[in-house]
Design a protein around this motif. Structure first.
Motif, PDB file in Angstrom:
ATOM      1  N   MET A 110       0.993  -1.037  -0.317  1.00 38.17           N
ATOM      2  CA  MET A 110      -0.083   0.857  -0.052  1.00 38.17           C
ATOM      3  C   MET A 110       1.159   1.281   0.194  1.00 38.17           C
ATOM      4  SD  MET A 110      -3.103  -1.443   2.307  1.00 38.17           S
ATOM      5  CE  MET A 110      -2.230  -2.211   4.363  1.00 38.17           C
ATOM      6  N   ILE A 111       2.274   1.106   0.549  1.00 32.18           N
ATOM      7  CA  ILE A 111       3.047   1.907   0.352  1.00 32.18           C
ATOM      8  C   ILE A 111       3.758   2.825  -1.103  1.00 32.18           C
ATOM      9  CG2 ILE A 111       5.559   2.600   1.126  1.00 32.18           C
ATOM     10  CD1 ILE A 111       5.116   1.394   3.467  1.00 32.18           C
ATOM     11  N   TYR A 119      -5.009   4.752   6.260  1.00 30.88           N
ATOM     12  CA  TYR A 119      -5.585   4.224   5.463  1.00 30.88           C
ATOM     13  C   TYR A 119      -4.967   2.528   5.667  1.00 30.88           C
ATOM     14  CZ  TYR A 119      -7.322   1.631   1.720  1.00 30.88           C
ATOM     15  OH  TYR A 119      -7.802   0.463   0.748  1.00 30.88           O
ATOM     16  N   ARG A 120      -3.647   2.362   5.878  1.00 32.08           N
ATOM     17  CA  ARG A 120      -2.370   1.406   5.499  1.00 32.08           C
ATOM     18  C   ARG A 120      -2.717   0.586   6.512  1.00 32.08           C
ATOM     19  NH1 ARG A 120       1.808   4.970   3.637  1.00 32.08           N
ATOM     20  NH2 ARG A 120       3.290   4.451   5.679  1.00 32.08           N
ATOM     21  N   ARG A 121      -2.512   1.605   7.520  1.00 35.87           N
ATOM     22  CA  ARG A 121      -2.487   0.554   9.337  1.00 35.87           C
ATOM     23  C   ARG A 121      -4.191   0.526   9.472  1.00 35.87           C
ATOM     24  NH1 ARG A 121       1.959   2.396  12.846  1.00 35.87           N
ATOM     25  NH2 ARG A 121       3.440   1.358  11.013  1.00 35.87           N
ATOM     26  N   LYS A 122      -4.846   0.936   8.753  1.00 27.84           N
ATOM     27  CA  LYS A 122      -6.410   0.325   8.733  1.00 27.84           C
ATOM     28  C   LYS A 122      -6.718  -0.652   8.643  1.00 27.84           C
ATOM     29  CE  LYS A 122     -11.117   1.529   9.620  1.00 27.84           C
ATOM     30  NZ  LYS A 122     -11.885   2.715   8.830  1.00 27.84           N
ATOM     31  N   ARG A 123      -6.122  -0.963   6.769  1.00 27.40           N
ATOM     32  CA  ARG A 123      -6.452  -1.869   6.181  1.00 27.40           C
ATOM     33  C   ARG A 123      -5.679  -3.055   6.677  1.00 27.40           C
ATOM     34  NH1 ARG A 123      -8.751  -3.846   2.552  1.00 27.40           N
ATOM     35  NH2 ARG A 123      -7.950  -5.515   0.779  1.00 27.40           N
ATOM     36  N   LEU A 158      -3.468  -9.753  -0.243  1.00 27.05           N
ATOM     37  CA  LEU A 158      -4.505  -9.308  -0.282  1.00 27.05           C
ATOM     38  C   LEU A 158      -4.659  -7.755  -0.290  1.00 27.05           C
ATOM     39  CD1 LEU A 158      -6.634 -11.765   1.853  1.00 27.05           C
ATOM     40  CD2 LEU A 158      -6.516 -11.189  -0.951  1.00 27.05           C
ATOM     41  N   ALA A 159      -3.569  -6.838   0.416  1.00 25.07           N
ATOM     42  CA  ALA A 159      -3.478  -5.223  -0.008  1.00 25.07           C
ATOM     43  C   ALA A 159      -3.952  -4.182  -0.248  1.00 25.07           C
ATOM     44  CB  ALA A 159      -2.128  -4.907   1.145  1.00 25.07           C
ATOM     45  N   ASN A 160      -4.162  -4.974  -2.008  1.00 24.93           N
ATOM     46  CA  ASN A 160      -4.794  -4.083  -2.492  1.00 24.93           C
ATOM     47  C   ASN A 160      -5.566  -4.303  -3.254  1.00 24.93           C
ATOM     48  OD1 ASN A 160      -2.684  -1.541  -2.645  1.00 24.93           O
ATOM     49  ND2 ASN A 160      -1.280  -2.463  -4.180  1.00 24.93           N
TER      50      ASN A 160
END
Ligand code: ADP
Ligand code: ADP
Length: 224
Positions: A110-111, A119-123, A158-160
């Motif tokens: 996500m970075i 958003y990144r942390r949460k996801r 699954l991140a993106n």
């Protein structure tokens, strides 16, 4: 229209005396929503095929189409977007970054995709929770079991929000109990609509797939 199609794919490694014909004219078509297992003995070309379908590698001859689009006409940037945003990859060796926590490993794609930090942390937390690792988010890879590391790798894949997951012997380094957890996760993702293309030599894993493609000596010998 097929999601991914390979037409007359050849892959030849090396040259002269040291030539290896890894793939010899593969035709393959995978539709959206399928869970395909590519099976066959070690050295028959499974990983090579997976890497080519995932645009990690290019065929010596032949063409890969993504939703009908010729991938040889894509430039490196478009190929990178396919790998980063449309696909997720899972490997036998997990390939986590040892100096990053589970949470940071999952945040990494996500970075690269320039998502903001909140958003990144949460996801990443949500994904780690989904794979059953809510209690392990600050652990480093070497503080996790193999099964846990592979689940971090799945969360990272699954991140993106990929449409396709490419999995190369995802349970190859796991005991049968951890392997089942990983396979059940893949099955669950497939039921949510993610297309899964998995390479394995393990017959017991085939039952998870909706279709089995068997390879031998660089060729497809059966579609089921
Ligand atoms: P599988 O995944 O079914 O075990 P691979 O796709 O890894 O098979 O390998 C197919 C063949 O290509 C094997 O003979 C292997 O030794 C060869 N091969 C794979 N990668 C390379 C490479 N980078 N350079 C040379 N030969 C390779
Ligand atoms: P999994 O079900 O994920 O495969 P295991 O059954 O292999 O986990 O491990 C059981 C427990 O032991 C896990 O909760 C894990 O936290 C711990 N564990 C296993 N290997 C290690 C390790 N190398 N370092 C720290 N903890 C470990």
């Amino acid at each position: 229209m097929a999601l991914i199609e390979g037409r007359n794919i050849w892959k030849i490694y090396g040259s002269g005396e040291a030539k290896t014909y890894a793939l010899r004219g593969i035709d393959i078509s995978i539709n959206e929503g399928e869970f395909v297992a590519i099976m066959g003995p070690s050295g028959c070309g499974k990983s090579t095929l997976l890497n080519i379908l995932g645009l990690l590698d290019v065929p010596t001859r032949g063409e890969v189409y993504i939703k009908g689009k010729k991938t040889t006409l894509m430039n490196e940037n478009e190929r990178a977007i396919f790998r980063r945003k449309i696909s997720g990859f899972i490997f036998q060796q997990f390939h986590l970054i040892k100096t990053l926590t589970a949470l940071e490993n999952v945040e990494l794609p996500m970075i690269l995709d320039e998502k903001d930090k909140k958003y990144r942390r949460k996801r990443a937390k949500k994904l780690l929770e989904m794979v059953g690792l809510a209690e392990r988010i600050y652990h480093y890879p070497n503080q996790l079991s193999g099964g846990q590391q592979q689940r971090v790798a799945i969360a990272r894949a699954l991140a993106n929000n990929p449409k396709i997951i490419f999995a190369d012997e995802p349970t190859g380094n796991l005991d049968s109990k951890s392997g089942k957890i990983v396979m059940d996760l893949l099955k669950e993702l497939n039921e949510k609509g993610i297309t899964i293309i998995m390479v394995t030599h393990d017959k017991d894993l085939a039952k998870y797939a909706s279709r089995i493609i068997k390879m031998k000596d660089g060729k497809i010998v059966s579609y089921e």
